[in-house]
Scaffold this motif. Structure first.
Motif, PDB file in Angstrom:
ATOM      1  N   LYS A  53       0.834  -1.212   0.000  1.00 12.94           N
ATOM      2  CA  LYS A  53       0.000   0.000   0.000  1.00 12.94           C
ATOM      3  C   LYS A  53       0.865   1.258   0.000  1.00 12.94           C
ATOM      4  O   LYS A  53       0.524   2.254  -0.619  1.00 12.94           O
ATOM      5  N   THR A  54       1.984   1.174   0.704  1.00 17.53           N
ATOM      6  CA  THR A  54       2.839   2.357   0.837  1.00 17.53           C
ATOM      7  C   THR A  54       4.006   2.325  -0.144  1.00 17.53           C
ATOM      8  O   THR A  54       4.838   3.234  -0.151  1.00 17.53           O
ATOM      9  N   GLY A  95      -0.582  15.055  -5.617  1.00 12.74           N
ATOM     10  CA  GLY A  95      -1.183  13.827  -5.102  1.00 12.74           C
ATOM     11  C   GLY A  95      -0.167  12.872  -4.530  1.00 12.74           C
ATOM     12  O   GLY A  95       0.541  13.208  -3.575  1.00 12.74           O
ATOM     13  N   ASP A  96      -0.063  11.738  -5.154  1.00  8.68           N
ATOM     14  CA  ASP A  96       0.752  10.636  -4.653  1.00  8.68           C
ATOM     15  C   ASP A  96       2.213  10.985  -4.472  1.00  8.68           C
ATOM     16  O   ASP A  96       2.901  10.417  -3.636  1.00  8.68           O
ATOM     17  N   THR A 138       0.521   9.919   1.321  1.00  7.46           N
ATOM     18  CA  THR A 138      -0.489   9.518   0.332  1.00  7.46           C
ATOM     19  C   THR A 138      -1.852  10.041   0.743  1.00  7.46           C
ATOM     20  O   THR A 138      -2.623  10.530  -0.089  1.00  7.46           O
ATOM     21  N   HIS A 139      -2.128   9.933   2.050  1.00  7.20           N
ATOM     22  CA  HIS A 139      -3.441  10.396   2.522  1.00  7.20           C
ATOM     23  C   HIS A 139      -3.588  11.901   2.315  1.00  7.20           C
ATOM     24  O   HIS A 139      -4.635  12.368   1.858  1.00  7.20           O
ATOM     25  N   TYR A 140      -2.521  12.638   2.609  1.00  2.00           N
ATOM     26  CA  TYR A 140      -2.603  14.097   2.456  1.00  2.00           C
ATOM     27  C   TYR A 140      -2.784  14.467   0.974  1.00  2.00           C
ATOM     28  O   TYR A 140      -3.569  15.345   0.629  1.00  2.00           O
ATOM     29  N   GLY A 141      -2.022  13.752   0.123  1.00  2.00           N
ATOM     30  CA  GLY A 141      -2.141  13.995  -1.322  1.00  2.00           C
ATOM     31  C   GLY A 141      -3.575  13.755  -1.784  1.00  2.00           C
ATOM     32  O   GLY A 141      -4.087  14.433  -2.664  1.00  2.00           O
ATOM     33  N   LYS A 142      -4.240  12.752  -1.141  1.00  2.00           N
ATOM     34  CA  LYS A 142      -5.595  12.391  -1.525  1.00  2.00           C
ATOM     35  C   LYS A 142      -6.605  13.460  -1.069  1.00  2.00           C
ATOM     36  O   LYS A 142      -7.513  13.828  -1.805  1.00  2.00           O
ATOM     37  N   ILE A 143      -6.433  13.946   0.164  1.00  2.00           N
ATOM     38  CA  ILE A 143      -7.447  14.886   0.670  1.00  2.00           C
ATOM     39  C   ILE A 143      -7.164  16.330   0.245  1.00  2.00           C
ATOM     40  O   ILE A 143      -8.016  17.183   0.360  1.00  2.00           O
ATOM     41  N   TYR A 144      -5.936  16.559  -0.241  1.00  2.00           N
ATOM     42  CA  TYR A 144      -5.527  17.939  -0.550  1.00  2.00           C
ATOM     43  C   TYR A 144      -6.498  18.688  -1.482  1.00  2.00           C
ATOM     44  O   TYR A 144      -6.886  19.818  -1.190  1.00  2.00           O
ATOM     45  N   SER A 200      -9.683  18.413  -1.907  1.00  2.00           N
ATOM     46  CA  SER A 200     -10.919  18.837  -1.236  1.00  2.00           C
ATOM     47  C   SER A 200     -10.619  19.893  -0.173  1.00  2.00           C
ATOM     48  O   SER A 200     -11.421  20.801   0.063  1.00  2.00           O
TER      49      SER A 200
END
Lengths: 774, 217
Positions: A304-305, A393-394, A448-454, A456
């Motif tokens: 995953k990482t 993102g990623d 990865t999580h920050y890249g995903k929520i960034y 929004s």
């Protein structure tokens, strides 16, 4: 006369020195008196009041004065500090006690009593690896701000217990010299400092201040608590450094100081490896209420990482990792009690990923200024290799100073993580590398999580900004009216009870009002910055519109010619016999004109690029050269010879502003030149120019047009006024009347100047823009 | 050979239009020639150009003042300004506007002076509609012109033979205006004759005077 006087002093001094019990005070006084008769050299001497002024002027308020004492304890490697504030009748006391390394008598007399001495100048890092926080060696004189009497007791490993007493009121007397005031040395039998098993000797320093200068309010205590929490690491599990606050003013803050800065973390990630093959992890972010929690096999966690593909287990044994990612910007403290300054201080003190073994930090991992240990995970290197922002993102990578984290291990469960022979750090075994990899995987999970929520988060920020101006203005007005009313009430109360007025009663409302004004000011500042940025973009867009209207004929002509030539080439090839030569000529034309169209498209697209709206150091000549190059085809098509002269120079400014000014001036020059036949020229000059001692630069645009008519000179900067017409003798206006208004407003905002006159050489107009060089 | 002339400051544009019209005329079986010229510095040059090249249709670009084709720079007039000057003499001469921005206000305000105003883009995409229009205009002009010349010659012969009537004189003057002939009109000739006759009569008088003097002596 003076000879006799000197002799008298000498005799007196000899008697004092010869006495059975030396009166040091008399000896010093006589020696000083004697030294005044030195014919060759004299020395400065200091008025005692200066010390008081120095302390009072250097420290903003009593909260800051107390924080300075706590910082001294922190720098002394204390594990725990007790801060006590008691206010009440005959019971005033401020006590700061720490279990740091204390002071020897020698250090007390030569360092503590030496005003301005600071150990920080010798070394910026404490023995425990803490970044020293104390300031300029004035913390001790700031105690005058807290109370009139100070009693200090200190115990060091080699020097035993020693103390002193200072009465600051004695300094506050006209005409006294510093050396005239006695500081009493005491020999206490015991010292009351916090106990800690790591400090077997019980070293430390205790300061008791009485005769408090100022009442403490609940608000003061709350502010103190928040500032103290900036010094405190955010992990409750460890026992590196603790502050225990006690007070009788705001009992809710009588407790161990806990860092609440984790509330400002953008992302808070925990990952626990159970020692076999499973990983439990949780991800929280401050923008949503959801917490993502899952337990997955280690292999899946690594997949995953994307850190490693094959990992069945970890040799390091069970570990727990907690990482918090912070932004060092004002949006992080919105809606909290913290100030941005405090958050930054917290990050300066705590950034880094530390390793805690049995709750004790293992040096040097995550300690600031530790050359090898601070960034033991290579976060800085990864960021340097991949500086992508969160918008990518990623690929986003955090910076070392944005991450606060901890790795928790124990001696019993992590046997393979052993100390190195040098007693600092762990042996870099396979177990160590497995642990490191697990931490890096957790970091990737965070990124990865920050890249995903960034996206929004940014969208929310933008939406939040879109408060209608009218509404925003009303809200600010309402808040300021409230402040005004509060201040007016205070004024009335002071007037009504002038005799018995107690300043402390008004402190809270005053502080609240100041806080509100401060918040409103910040909001207004942000609003103004946003508006300016918005205006900058609108100016750029308006300029594209203006230039498109003017150069539109050329673009339209190029598109038509491109289509016409292609179409004609087809016809020439279809007839019998085909006209090959002519078809080729048409296709050549087609290609040439398609390039012109593409160039215009590129020109329009690059006008409002984001980086052009950021203030940075730009090459002025190159920026101008690029605009000239982009517009030259349009000028060439109208037989206008556009030339540029000058040399490169740098200035910190907004590239978009420079381009917007130039495009507008060139558009005007283009239109003006068309009004006359014959030889058409537009010349742009760039050079340095100092005006009234201010270094600056200018760029000018001259043309062969008819110049500015006298009757229009005063009106050309008026919005919506335009002299742009189709022909020299026609009244029909094709201009929007916005170009020069935009130019003037930008130049005023940049602190520059715009002038115009008749160009002596080209006989048309010359517009000259001067801007300060920054 | 009669010609359709394209006046444009941009040779790239005029030669593309030229190629199109040539192909169109070929398909129509026309023998008209298509020629191009850049704008003339002096407006009077257009008249001699029309006469010398036997131009029967003129196609004008609107923005004639964009590009320079010599060292002096672009001309100072646009198509919509040129048309008004040309129309003072060339009342019925076929003149078309062919330009990119055919909706330009200055141009459309002169609509009545042109035979048509055509967008360049429309011309390329619909040339089979416009080229026959040019051809028809050319043929009509040539036909009308040749009829007018025949009539003019007939009337002129009558006048010189001294068999004209007042109506013939008026008709002749109208044809002269229509054809805009570059020689002096009958009014001028009458004036000359009158002046000639006046001079003759002066000489007659002088002759008489000399004779009487001689006789007296």
């Amino acid at each position: 006369m003076s000879k006799k006087k000197i002799d008298d002093i000498k005799t007196e001094l000899a008697n004092a020195l010869g006495a059975e019990k030396t009166d040091f005070r008399s000896v010093m006084k006589l020696a000083n008196e004697l030294s005044k008769f030195d014919e060759d050299y004299q020395r400065f001497f200091i008025d005692a009041k200066t010390v008081i002024h120095l302390g009072r002027d250097s420290i903003k308020d009593h909260t800051t004065a107390l924080i300075e004492l706590v910082k001294n304890s922190y720098d002394a490697d204390a594990y725990k500090i007790e801060v006590e504030i008691l206010c009440g009748q005959n019971n005033d006391l401020i006590r700061v006690a720490d279990n740091g390394f204390g002071m020897t008598k020698d250090e007390l007399l030569n360092n503590w009593l030496r005003i301005g001495f600071s150990g920080k100048r010798k070394s910026k890092v404490s023995k425990l690896g803490r970044r020293k926080t104390g300031e300029k060696g004035i913390g001790r004189i700031s105690t005058d701000r807290l109370g009139s009497k100070i009693e200090l007791i200190t115990k060091s490993e080699s020097g035993g217990i020693v103390g002193l007493k200072v009465d600051w009121d004695e300094f506050d007397v006209e005409g006294k010299e510093v050396s005239d005031i006695d500081v009493q040395i005491t020999k206490p039998k015991s010292i009351n400092v916090p106990k800690d098993k790591r400090n077997k000797v019980g070293t430390g320093t205790e300061i008791r201040i009485t005769g408090l200068r100022q009442d403490w309010t609940s608000s003061n205590i709350e502010g103190l608590y928040n500032e103290l929490s900036a010094l405190t690491p955010p992990f409750n599990q460890q026992s590196d450094f603790k502050i225990d606050l006690k007070n009788n003013i705001a009992p809710e803050f009588s407790e161990p100081v806990v860092s609440k800065y984790y509330k400002t973390a953008e992302i808070d990630v925990s990952a626990v490896f159970d020692g076999t093959d499973e990983v439990y992890y949780s991800i929280k972010d401050r923008h949503s209420n959801n917490e993502v929690v899952d337990t997955i096999p280690l292999q899946q966690f690594y997949a995953k990482t994307k850190v490693s593909e094959e990992a069945e287990t970890l040799k390091c044994g069970p570990i727990e990792v907690r990482l918090m990612f912070f932004l060092r910007e004002s949006s992080s403290v919105v809606g909290t009690d913290f100030r941005l300054k405090d958050l930054r201080e917290f990050l300066d003190n705590n950034a880094g990923v530390k390793i805690y073994r049995d709750k004790i930090a293992v040096k040097p991992y995550g300690f600031p200024k530790s050359q090898l240990g601070y960034d033991w995970l290579g976060i800085g290197e990864q960021k340097a290799r991949n500086p992508a922002g969160a918008g990518r993102g990623d690929e986003f990578a955090v910076s070392p100073n944005q991450l606060v984290g901890a790795v928790f291990i124990t001696r019993d469960n992590n046997e393979l993580l052993t100390d190195s022979a040098a007693r600092e750090g762990l042996v870099e075994s396979e177990g160590f590398y497995d642990m490191k990899e697990f931490v890096q995987a957790t970091k990737r999970l965070l990124e990865t999580h920050y890249g995903k929520i960034y996206p929004s988060v940014e969208k929310k920020k933008r939406e939040k900004k879109r408060v209608p101006a009218q509404q925003e203005s009303e809200r600010i007005k309402e808040r300021l009216t409230h402040v005004k009313k509060e201040l007016s009430n205070i004024q009335s109360e002071i007037k009504a009870e002038a005799e018995s007025v107690k300043p402390s009663l008004f402190l809270k409302p005053l502080e609240d009002s100041i806080k509100t004004v401060d918040e409103v000011s910040k909001e207004v500042e942000i609003t103004i910055t946003d508006l300016l940025n918005w205006q900058r973009t609108l100016n750029g867009l308006a300029t594209i519109g203006i230039s498109s209207a003017v150069f539109g004929h050329e673009t339209e002509g190029s598109i038509t010619q491109f289509q016409g030539s292609t179409n004609t080439a087809q016809k020439l090839l279809k007839i019998t016999p085909p006209r090959i030569e002519k078809a080729i000529t048409e296709l050549d034309k087609s290609l040439r004109y398609s390039k012109k169209v593409a160039a215009w498209g590129a020109y329009a697209l690059t006008r409002v690029q984001k980086e052009k709206r950021t203030k940075r150091n730009i090459q002025i000549y190159k920026t101008i050269q690029s605009v000239v190059k982009e517009l030259k085809p349009a000028f060439d098509a109208s037989a206008i010879n556009l030339t540029l002269n000058g040399e490169n120079l740098y200035s910190s400014t907004y590239q978009m502003d420079i381009e917007t000014i130039l495009v507008n001036l060139l558009t005007n020059a283009y239109t003006a030149s068309l009004l006359k036949g014959g030889e058409r020229k537009v010349v742009v000059n760039v050079d340095l120019e100092e005006r009234e001692g201010v270094k600056g630069y200018f760029f000018s645009v001259s043309d062969t047009g008819p110049g500015i008519a006298k009757e229009f000179e005063k009106r050309i900067f008026d919005p919506l006024f335009s002299t742009k017409t189709i022909g020299a003798n026609e009244s029909k206006s094709v201009g929007t009347g916005l170009g020069l208004t935009i130019v003037k407003s930008i130049i005023e905002e940049l602190g520059g100047n715009l002038s115009f006159s008749k160009d002596v050489s080209l006989k048309g107009a010359i517009f000259k823009v001067w801007l300060p060089k920054k | 050979m009669a010609a359709i002339a394209i006046i444009d400051d941009n040779p790239d544009q005029s030669t593309t239009v030229q190629n199109n019209i040539e192909i169109g005329l070929l398909e129509l079986g026309s023998e008209l020639e298509v020629i191009t010229a850049t704008p003339f510095r002096e407006v009077q040059e257009y008249f001699s150009f029309i006469q010398d090249k036997n131009v029967v249709v003129l196609i004008l670009d609107e923005k004639l003042n964009d590009q320079s084709n010599d060292d002096v720079g672009p001309v100072e007039y646009k198509g919509s300004q040129l048309i008004s000057i040309l129309r003072k003499q060339l009342k019925d001469f076929p003149i078309f506007a062919l330009t990119v921005i055919h909706t330009d206000e200055d141009l459309t305000s002169k609509y009545s002076e042109y035979d048509d105003i055509i967008g360049r883009n429309e011309f390329y995409s619909d040339s089979e509609k416009y080229i026959p229009k040019f051809w028809r205009a050319a043929k009509n002009y040539m036909k009308e012109n040749s009829d007018a010349f025949s009539e003019y010659n007939r009337l002129a012969r009558e006048v010189s033979a001294g068999i004209s009537n007042p109506n013939s004189m008026k008709e002749l003057q109208a044809l002269q205006a229509k054809l805009e002939l570059p020689f002096s009109g009958f009014d001028d000739r009458n004036a000359w004759l009158k002046k000639y006759e006046e001079q003759i009569s002066e000489l007659e008088k002088l002759n008489q005077l000399l004779k009487s003097k001689l006789e007296d002596s």
